[in-house]
Scaffold this motif. Structure first.
Motif: not given
Length: 199
Positions: A53-57, A60, A64, A50-51, A90, A88
């Protein structure tokens, strides 16, 4: 007149370990705190990542991939089409001042000649840096239906190892240690990486 000093035995040992690379195993020691409402490994323990919106680079996906082995070890199995859990993960890293850094910015006399000492530089014409890195890893597990958080864990590690692909998998493993019922409170979790893994 400036004061000179020889590197400590500890500093020499650290530099020797860094220079030897993968000759020996290393231990990644993480400070971990986890919270769980699970009492057993759920079945089926299928998941998807699960990402926010700020984790779409692009980075990421690499985080994972480094978390995947630890999730599998904990009993999860990835199934994006029929996931029971949304997970999720990080990972953050920041270079910080080494605890071996000498507050004296002047020169020093090394084992075989003059050198400048700052952050572990010493020896005959050597400029051996001893960088230090602060890393944080987190795992949050939600029920895909309902979005309820059922597990949360955070791991923190400070150390000299530059290779994220070596350190972060060990930190994610530490974060999931004891899953699904980890001990309460903050604790230290050591994960030893074998020479073959630390290359």
């Amino acid at each position: 007149m400036k004061q000179f000093s020889f590197p400590s035995v500890g500093a020499v040992a650290l530099v020797a370990a860094l220079l030897s690379g993968c000759a020996t195993s290393i231990t990644v020691d993480s400070q971990v705190q986890a919270f769980s409402s699970l009492t057993a490994v759920p079945a089926p323990a299928t998941y998807k990542f699960d990402r926010l919106p700020s984790m779409q680079e692009p980075g990421q996906a690499r985080v994972e991939a480094m978390a995947d082995p630890a999730l599998h070890k904990a009993g999860f199995r990835r199934d994006d089409a029929a996931a029971r859990y949304a997970i999720q993960v990080t990972g953050r890293v920041q270079r910080i001042v080494s605890p071996w850094a000498d507050p004296w910015a002047g020169p020093m006399f090394g084992g075989f000649g003059w050198a400048h000492r700052r952050g572990g530089r010493f020896g005959f014409g050597m400029d051996v840096e001893s960088p230090w890195y602060h890393r944080e890893a987190a795992v949050i597990v939600r029920e895909a239906a309902g979005n309820k958080v059922v597990f949360e864990s955070h791991a923190v590690h400070d150390g000299p190892w530059m290779d994220n692909t070596m350190v972060f998998p060990a930190m994610f493993e530490a974060a999931l240690a004891g899953f699904p019922q980890p001990p309460a409170g903050a604790r230290r979790v050591d994960i030893t990486i074998a020479p073959a893994q630390s290359q």
